[in-house]
Motif scaffolding. Structure first.
Motif, PDB file in Angstrom:
ATOM      1  N   SER A   1     -27.262  74.714  11.638  1.00  0.00           N
ATOM      2  CA  SER A   1     -28.186  74.313  10.579  1.00  0.00           C
ATOM      3  C   SER A   1     -29.632  74.465  11.017  1.00  0.00           C
ATOM      4  CB  SER A   1     -27.899  72.868  10.165  1.00  0.00           C
ATOM      5  OG  SER A   1     -28.027  71.988  11.266  1.00  0.00           O
ATOM      6  N   VAL A   2     -29.923  74.089  12.268  1.00  0.00           N
ATOM      7  CA  VAL A   2     -31.294  74.243  12.769  1.00  0.00           C
ATOM      8  C   VAL A   2     -31.646  75.718  12.908  1.00  0.00           C
ATOM      9  CG1 VAL A   2     -32.802  73.812  14.738  1.00  0.00           C
ATOM     10  CG2 VAL A   2     -31.311  72.009  13.920  1.00  0.00           C
ATOM     11  N   VAL A   3     -30.698  76.523  13.402  1.00  0.00           N
ATOM     12  CA  VAL A   3     -30.938  77.962  13.535  1.00  0.00           C
ATOM     13  C   VAL A   3     -31.129  78.600  12.164  1.00  0.00           C
ATOM     14  CG1 VAL A   3     -29.861  80.137  14.223  1.00  0.00           C
ATOM     15  CG2 VAL A   3     -29.804  78.193  15.767  1.00  0.00           C
ATOM     16  N   ALA A   4     -30.383  78.124  11.162  1.00  0.00           N
ATOM     17  CA  ALA A   4     -30.561  78.660   9.801  1.00  0.00           C
ATOM     18  C   ALA A   4     -31.959  78.367   9.269  1.00  0.00           C
ATOM     19  CB  ALA A   4     -29.497  78.068   8.877  1.00  0.00           C
ATOM     20  N   ILE A   5     -32.488  77.170   9.569  1.00  0.00           N
ATOM     21  CA  ILE A   5     -33.857  76.848   9.142  1.00  0.00           C
ATOM     22  C   ILE A   5     -34.857  77.760   9.844  1.00  0.00           C
ATOM     23  CG2 ILE A   5     -35.625  75.058   9.162  1.00  0.00           C
ATOM     24  CD1 ILE A   5     -33.390  73.000   8.882  1.00  0.00           C
ATOM     25  N   ILE A   6     -34.660  77.965  11.148  1.00  0.00           N
ATOM     26  CA  ILE A   6     -35.564  78.849  11.893  1.00  0.00           C
ATOM     27  C   ILE A   6     -35.480  80.276  11.362  1.00  0.00           C
ATOM     28  CG2 ILE A   6     -36.027  79.842  14.166  1.00  0.00           C
ATOM     29  CD1 ILE A   6     -35.032  77.227  15.370  1.00  0.00           C
ATOM     30  N   ASN A   7     -34.265  80.747  11.107  1.00  0.00           N
ATOM     31  CA  ASN A   7     -34.105  82.102  10.589  1.00  0.00           C
ATOM     32  C   ASN A   7     -34.667  82.249   9.181  1.00  0.00           C
ATOM     33  OD1 ASN A   7     -32.832  82.609  12.984  1.00  0.00           O
ATOM     34  ND2 ASN A   7     -30.779  82.748  12.142  1.00  0.00           N
ATOM     35  N   LEU A   8     -34.639  81.158   8.415  1.00  0.00           N
ATOM     36  CA  LEU A   8     -35.274  81.195   7.100  1.00  0.00           C
ATOM     37  C   LEU A   8     -36.783  81.401   7.235  1.00  0.00           C
ATOM     38  CD1 LEU A   8     -34.712  80.895   4.063  1.00  0.00           C
ATOM     39  CD2 LEU A   8     -35.164  78.445   4.322  1.00  0.00           C
ATOM     40  N   ILE A   9     -37.379  80.763   8.232  1.00  0.00           N
ATOM     41  CA  ILE A   9     -38.809  80.971   8.502  1.00  0.00           C
ATOM     42  C   ILE A   9     -39.051  82.416   8.944  1.00  0.00           C
ATOM     43  CG2 ILE A   9     -40.746  80.244   9.940  1.00  0.00           C
ATOM     44  CD1 ILE A   9     -39.465  77.484  10.110  1.00  0.00           C
TER      45      ILE A   9
ATOM     46  N   LEU B   1     -30.464  70.794  22.041  1.00  0.00           N
ATOM     47  CA  LEU B   1     -29.693  71.922  21.534  1.00  0.00           C
ATOM     48  C   LEU B   1     -29.962  73.219  22.281  1.00  0.00           C
ATOM     49  CD1 LEU B   1     -29.976  71.280  17.700  1.00  0.00           C
ATOM     50  CD2 LEU B   1     -28.006  70.884  19.156  1.00  0.00           C
ATOM     51  N   THR B   2     -30.755  73.167  23.329  1.00  0.00           N
ATOM     52  CA  THR B   2     -31.059  74.392  24.046  1.00  0.00           C
ATOM     53  C   THR B   2     -29.886  74.792  24.933  1.00  0.00           C
ATOM     54  OG1 THR B   2     -32.149  73.081  25.766  1.00  0.00           O
ATOM     55  CG2 THR B   2     -33.531  74.026  24.025  1.00  0.00           C
TER      56      THR B   2
ATOM     57  N   HIS C   1     -19.906  68.386  15.273  1.00  0.00           N
ATOM     58  CA  HIS C   1     -21.286  67.903  15.311  1.00  0.00           C
ATOM     59  C   HIS C   1     -22.225  68.931  15.928  1.00  0.00           C
ATOM     60  CE1 HIS C   1     -24.684  65.224  15.757  1.00  0.00           C
ATOM     61  NE2 HIS C   1     -24.711  65.474  17.047  1.00  0.00           N
ATOM     62  N   GLN C   2     -21.819  69.512  17.066  1.00  0.00           N
ATOM     63  CA  GLN C   2     -22.687  70.463  17.757  1.00  0.00           C
ATOM     64  C   GLN C   2     -22.872  71.741  16.945  1.00  0.00           C
ATOM     65  OE1 GLN C   2     -24.458  70.009  20.409  1.00  0.00           O
ATOM     66  NE2 GLN C   2     -23.657  68.006  21.002  1.00  0.00           N
ATOM     67  N   LEU C   3     -21.792  72.255  16.364  1.00  0.00           N
ATOM     68  CA  LEU C   3     -21.910  73.473  15.564  1.00  0.00           C
ATOM     69  C   LEU C   3     -22.773  73.240  14.331  1.00  0.00           C
ATOM     70  CD1 LEU C   3     -18.368  75.145  15.612  1.00  0.00           C
ATOM     71  CD2 LEU C   3     -20.455  75.966  16.675  1.00  0.00           C
TER      72      LEU C   3
END
Length: 366
Positions: free
Chosen positions: A225-233, A316-317, A218-220
């Motif tokens: 997934s959230v980091v991938a969205i941020i990196n996509l931005i 998630l921080t 769950h944590q990974l």
């Protein structure tokens, strides 16, 4: 004898001082032995991680990716999709994504490698103001090394090709190990989890193992997934910056920024240096060459202070100090690939520690 009273000291000769009574007791020695054993185990464990890097690195990557895709397997299983079909589909999806990233980056890299002599000449012309320090360094080298050794210290084609081949040849084997391990992890996810749980006899240990496995997935999944969205931005912003200042292959710059931003702190620095180097070669003036690095610096600063905290939230921080120390350790141990694994492995370790050593908050009065 006591100087102040004149009385003789009644303590027997050879006895331990009263200030350190526990050091010579059995409990003190047992504690020291435990600390020594833990220290020796830690040193041997780190050495084993270093020696087994060619195998452990791709296997660890496979398990991290498999854990991240675990919730998708659960949803497919609940929908009645056969496990074999789910594993093959997710495995092919990972292959397609990796192949797409390589294809987007390979063309610009090959183009820049072909232009290497011209790039070197242009950099020498643009960085003429560094000729003085460079000459001084060469004089120091000539003063330390004899002339024949200084000539042998120069670079030739063989000295460049041999390290590249020594890195590229094992890397192909590690890629094969990664994809093979990932397939079997996806195929045998439920069986592997069941095998780990039944290893324990008591009910509480089985539940704890199951909670650790599920919480890691769950944590990974949530974090990556959230980091991938941020990196996509971030990648989209880098592509817009490259296109606006006139850098070639704007899409490749976006892909590179997307990949490098998975490395905390160092990824942005590497991207800045690459943008600066390419800008010096591409543009005629230093001001124009600094445009892309400065714009990217402003964008990543805004992303780090506003975009990421608003999307990630407090749940998630991670502590910046712990993230930095994990990044330093895994980069030192496993190189650039360890930098990508630093945060996922940190999350795995923190989840395991949280379940094995749960915190009991004291009930404070009032």
């Amino acid at each position: 004898m006591d100087i102040r009273t004149g009385d003789r000291d009644t303590a027997p000769r050879g006895s331990a001082p009263e200030a350190l009574p526990g050091l010579f007791e059995a409990g003190g020695w047992a504690f020291a032995a435990q600390v020594a054993i833990c220290g020796i185990f830690l040193i041997v464990f780190v050495a084993a991680l270093d020696l087994a890097r060619p195998v452990l690195l791709p296997v660890t990557f496979a398990f991290v990716v498999g854990w991240m895709l675990g919730p998708l397997q659960v949803r497919a299983d609940r929908s009645g999709v056969p496990m074999l079909l789910t594993a093959i589909s997710l495995w092919l999806l990972v292959i397609v994504v990796c192949n797409g990233l390589v294809m987007l980056l390979s063309a610009p890299v090959i183009d820049w490698v072909d232009k290497a002599p011209e790039i070197g000449r242009l950099l020498k012309e643009r960085l003429y103001f560094l000729n003085g320090p460079w000459v001084a360094l060469q004089d120091i080298r000539n003063a330390i090394l004899p002339e024949d050794q200084a000539k042998s210290a120069g670079l030739d084609l063989i000295t460049i090709v041999q390290p590249v081949l020594s890195v590229a040849t094992p890397a192909l084997g590690q890629v094969l190990i990664f994809f093979a391990t990932l397939f079997f992890v996806l195929l045998g996810r439920s069986g592997l989890r069941r095998a780990l749980v039944v290893r324990f006899d008591d009910h509480e240990s089985r539940l704890r193992t199951l909670r650790i496995w599920n919480d890691i997935e769950h944590q990974l999944t949530s974090y990556l997934s959230v980091v991938a969205i941020i990196n996509l931005i971030v990648g989209l912003g880098a592509a817009i910056i490259a296109f606006s200042v006139g850098l070639p292959n704007a899409l490749a710059w976006g892909v590179l920024a997307f990949i490098l931003n998975f490395i905390p702190y160092l990824g942005a620095v590497i991207m800045e240096l690459i943008l600066l180097g390419v800008g010096l070669v591409t543009f005629p003036t230093l001001t124009h060459a600094l445009a892309a690095p400065l714009l990217y610096l402003v964008f990543t600063t805004l992303e780090g202070h506003f975009i990421t905290p608003s999307i990630m939230g407090r749940r998630l921080t991670l502590s910046p100090l712990i993230v930095f120390l994990a990044l330093v350790f895994w980069t030192w141990l496993w190189g650039p690939a360890g930098a990508f694994l630093a945060v996922p492995l940190l999350i795995v370790g923190l989840v395991a520690i949280h379940h094995i050593f749960p915190k009991h908050e004291p009930n404070l009065p009032g």
